[in-house]
Design a protein around this motif. Sequence first.
Motif, PDB file in Angstrom:
ATOM      1  N   GLY A 373       0.782  -1.223   0.000  1.00  0.00           N
ATOM      2  CA  GLY A 373       0.000   0.000   0.000  1.00  0.00           C
ATOM      3  C   GLY A 373       0.816   1.276   0.000  1.00  0.00           C
ATOM      4  O   GLY A 373       0.296   2.351   0.287  1.00  0.00           O
ATOM      5  N   ASP A 374       2.089   1.178  -0.315  1.00  0.00           N
ATOM      6  CA  ASP A 374       2.969   2.338  -0.360  1.00  0.00           C
ATOM      7  C   ASP A 374       2.855   3.007  -1.726  1.00  0.00           C
ATOM      8  O   ASP A 374       2.405   2.403  -2.699  1.00  0.00           O
ATOM      9  N   THR A 375       3.295   4.270  -1.814  1.00  0.00           N
ATOM     10  CA  THR A 375       3.403   4.918  -3.117  1.00  0.00           C
ATOM     11  C   THR A 375       4.447   4.214  -3.976  1.00  0.00           C
ATOM     12  O   THR A 375       4.375   4.240  -5.199  1.00  0.00           O
ATOM     13  N   ARG A 376       5.423   3.591  -3.313  1.00  0.00           N
ATOM     14  CA  ARG A 376       6.471   2.841  -4.007  1.00  0.00           C
ATOM     15  C   ARG A 376       5.979   1.433  -4.307  1.00  0.00           C
ATOM     16  O   ARG A 376       5.202   0.860  -3.542  1.00  0.00           O
ATOM     17  N   VAL A 405       5.125 -14.863  -5.867  1.00  0.00           N
ATOM     18  CA  VAL A 405       5.561 -13.617  -5.243  1.00  0.00           C
ATOM     19  C   VAL A 405       4.382 -12.657  -5.189  1.00  0.00           C
ATOM     20  O   VAL A 405       3.496 -12.690  -6.037  1.00  0.00           O
ATOM     21  N   ARG A 406       4.378 -11.829  -4.151  1.00  0.00           N
ATOM     22  CA  ARG A 406       3.339 -10.807  -4.002  1.00  0.00           C
ATOM     23  C   ARG A 406       3.912  -9.453  -4.384  1.00  0.00           C
ATOM     24  O   ARG A 406       5.015  -9.108  -3.936  1.00  0.00           O
ATOM     25  N   ILE A 407       3.164  -8.706  -5.194  1.00  0.00           N
ATOM     26  CA  ILE A 407       3.607  -7.357  -5.517  1.00  0.00           C
ATOM     27  C   ILE A 407       2.517  -6.347  -5.181  1.00  0.00           C
ATOM     28  O   ILE A 407       1.326  -6.606  -5.348  1.00  0.00           O
ATOM     29  N   SER A 408       2.969  -5.233  -4.641  1.00  0.00           N
ATOM     30  CA  SER A 408       2.099  -4.099  -4.357  1.00  0.00           C
ATOM     31  C   SER A 408       2.525  -2.998  -5.317  1.00  0.00           C
ATOM     32  O   SER A 408       3.617  -2.436  -5.191  1.00  0.00           O
ATOM     33  N   ILE A 409       1.691  -2.720  -6.287  1.00  0.00           N
ATOM     34  CA  ILE A 409       2.040  -1.779  -7.343  1.00  0.00           C
ATOM     35  C   ILE A 409       1.861  -0.346  -6.851  1.00  0.00           C
ATOM     36  O   ILE A 409       0.802   0.034  -6.353  1.00  0.00           O
ATOM     37  N   GLY A 410       2.915   0.451  -7.012  1.00  0.00           N
ATOM     38  CA  GLY A 410       2.897   1.830  -6.562  1.00  0.00           C
ATOM     39  C   GLY A 410       2.380   2.780  -7.627  1.00  0.00           C
ATOM     40  O   GLY A 410       1.673   2.388  -8.555  1.00  0.00           O
TER      41      GLY A 410
END
Length: 430
Positions: A373-376, A405-410
């Motif tokens: 949940g980051d901007t990055r 793998v888990r990705i959190s898209i910024g």
Amino acid sequence: MTDAPSYGFDTLQIHAGARPDPATGARQTPIYQTTSYVFRDADHAAALFNLQEVGFIYSRLTNPTVAVLQERLATLEGGVGAVCCSSGHAAQIMALFPLMAPGCNVVASTRLYGGTVTQFSQTIKRFGWSAKFVDTDDLDAVRDAIDENTRAVFCESIANPGGYVTDIRAMADVADAAGVPLIVDNTTATPYLCNPIAQGATLVVHSTTKYLTGNGTVTGGVVIDSGNFDWSASDKFPSLSAPEPAYHGLKFHETFGSLAFTFHGIAIGLRDLGMTMNPQAAHYTLMGIETLSLRMQRHCENAMKVASWLEQDERVDYVTYAGLPSSPYYERAQACYPKGTGGLFTFAVKGGYEACIKLVDALEIFSHVANLGDTRSLIIHSASTTHRQLTPEQQEAAGAGPNVVRISIGIEDADDLIADLDQALTKACG
């Protein structure tokens, strides 16, 4: 603000709960860095401690900066009140605390964040509580799991890590029929993409650490109360319906009505558990929420572009993003989450565990961290980190197998993110 419900989301995320400081006229909510508050006189102090008057006593219980955040989040989620606390995990305990007793259980989704699975399967046993894990896509299994000792049903709106979307209305109907509250973790969706209370949820919890703050600076959590549950309809919830010895026999539901759960969370939960949010954390989160809708739009746009690219790549086995037409959750997502399905999902790498490790190490823009949940843009191999304590069967059920793998898209340039994944996949898959 007056008539706040008539305003749109973009206005409320900036203004709800906030007013110019009466002492200085400061427009931004001040950080009230204080432990205690001076009472007007002895009668005022007594009224506050007897819950006969609302006000500030001690910052373990209430703080003006935190109070603004609580009002803003309750407004955005459509609740009557909220209690902020020190982390998302604290919020889960705070949500269960008024409901549970030794011998009671919570029926929980198998598709939960690994830390939540551990908290529910291991830690809460020390309170004499237990959890039953079921596939929440199987509503009959949810119904069958609920028994006379069940005190809540718990799920995530968009599940971490897999991005699976929950049919909250259907879950709420099952919980309502059993006379127990539905608790929805709305961390991944945020109130911009999903309103669980409008779909029948009783309580909403968040790790405010994630999208609500959005900048990776502070931890926090919140429990938001719909105000819609009748705590006195049965004898299942004596903490809210029966006399409270610590307050001379006061009955929270009888006294505070729709705000019973919120008042209990402060007067009992924060008083005795002490899981307090500090005012500086509240301040950072308030600033983050001011741009929530803008960020979530970009998270969703970027996630869709990256997920579509990954799905076509021969080095990838599958992608779990519910916004893709190929997803088994696509139709549900379009109906229940029309603004988008967030920025979190997983993908499976050909080459398995070792290829995942190489991929994570080769990325340059993506940060390898235990957060989302980051901007990055962020990445993690859940099986070796956040879900490491789970059994292989639990990992698979949660969508965190060894090849995933888990990705959190910024909110960076999506083409740059794709280029970074491309070069890392090349190194990982040879």
